[in-house]
Design a protein around this motif. Structure first.
Motif, PDB file in Angstrom:
ATOM      1  N   GLU A  28      28.423  50.170  33.504  1.00 16.56           N
ATOM      2  CA  GLU A  28      29.857  50.032  33.760  1.00 16.56           C
ATOM      3  C   GLU A  28      30.093  48.636  34.332  1.00 16.56           C
ATOM      4  OE1 GLU A  28      33.314  52.510  36.037  1.00 16.56           O
ATOM      5  OE2 GLU A  28      31.402  52.271  37.086  1.00 16.56           O
ATOM      6  N   MET A  29      31.065  47.931  33.764  1.00 14.84           N
ATOM      7  CA  MET A  29      31.399  46.607  34.250  1.00 14.84           C
ATOM      8  C   MET A  29      32.813  46.627  34.806  1.00 14.84           C
ATOM      9  SD  MET A  29      31.425  42.924  32.316  1.00 14.84           S
ATOM     10  CE  MET A  29      33.080  42.948  31.668  1.00 14.84           C
ATOM     11  N   LEU A  30      32.934  46.268  36.077  1.00 14.09           N
ATOM     12  CA  LEU A  30      34.232  46.171  36.744  1.00 14.09           C
ATOM     13  C   LEU A  30      34.541  44.700  36.970  1.00 14.09           C
ATOM     14  CD1 LEU A  30      33.599  48.783  39.559  1.00 14.09           C
ATOM     15  CD2 LEU A  30      35.042  49.113  37.577  1.00 14.09           C
ATOM     16  N   GLU A  31      35.740  44.275  36.578  1.00 14.73           N
ATOM     17  CA  GLU A  31      36.199  42.917  36.840  1.00 14.73           C
ATOM     18  C   GLU A  31      37.409  43.009  37.752  1.00 14.73           C
ATOM     19  OE1 GLU A  31      36.071  39.993  33.405  1.00 14.73           O
ATOM     20  OE2 GLU A  31      36.296  41.929  32.389  1.00 14.73           O
ATOM     21  N   GLY A  32      37.447  42.138  38.759  1.00 16.11           N
ATOM     22  CA  GLY A  32      38.585  42.196  39.654  1.00 16.11           C
ATOM     23  C   GLY A  32      38.716  40.985  40.542  1.00 16.11           C
ATOM     24  N   TYR A  33      39.584  41.144  41.537  1.00 17.84           N
ATOM     25  CA  TYR A  33      39.930  40.083  42.466  1.00 17.84           C
ATOM     26  C   TYR A  33      40.072  40.697  43.855  1.00 17.84           C
ATOM     27  CZ  TYR A  33      42.710  36.548  44.818  1.00 17.84           C
ATOM     28  OH  TYR A  33      43.169  35.628  45.716  1.00 17.84           O
ATOM     29  N   HIS A  34      39.633  39.949  44.885  1.00 17.71           N
ATOM     30  CA  HIS A  34      39.736  40.458  46.250  1.00 17.71           C
ATOM     31  C   HIS A  34      40.127  39.324  47.194  1.00 17.71           C
ATOM     32  CE1 HIS A  34      39.194  43.050  49.629  1.00 17.71           C
ATOM     33  NE2 HIS A  34      38.117  42.442  50.068  1.00 17.71           N
TER      34      HIS A  34
END
Length: 73
Positions: A28-34
């Protein structure tokens, strides 16, 4: 790879991240911003075969400037 985090700092002090999570047969690949103290934003989530995940990881590191890092949350 169990959980692998790739991070790239942003000019506004936040961090773009990609997290690869091993899910037995797939990854599973999660892409995001924090940007603390806000909640992390997940931009996309997808399942892929392990060889595809390795190619994607290499592309992120070699071409897009992501680096290995500690989990953000």
């Amino acid at each position: 790879m169990a959980n692998l985090w790739l991070l790239r700092p942003c000019r506004d002090g936040g961090t773009e991240y990609v997290c690869f999570r091993d899910k037995r047969k797939n990854v599973e690949m999660l892409e995001g911003y924090h940007l603390p103290p806000q909640m992390p934003l997940v931009k996309s989530r997808q399942l892929m075969a392990k060889p595809e995940a390795l190619r994607c990881r290499n592309h992120l590191e070699c071409s897009l400037g992501y680096r290995h890092g500690d989990p953000l949350f």
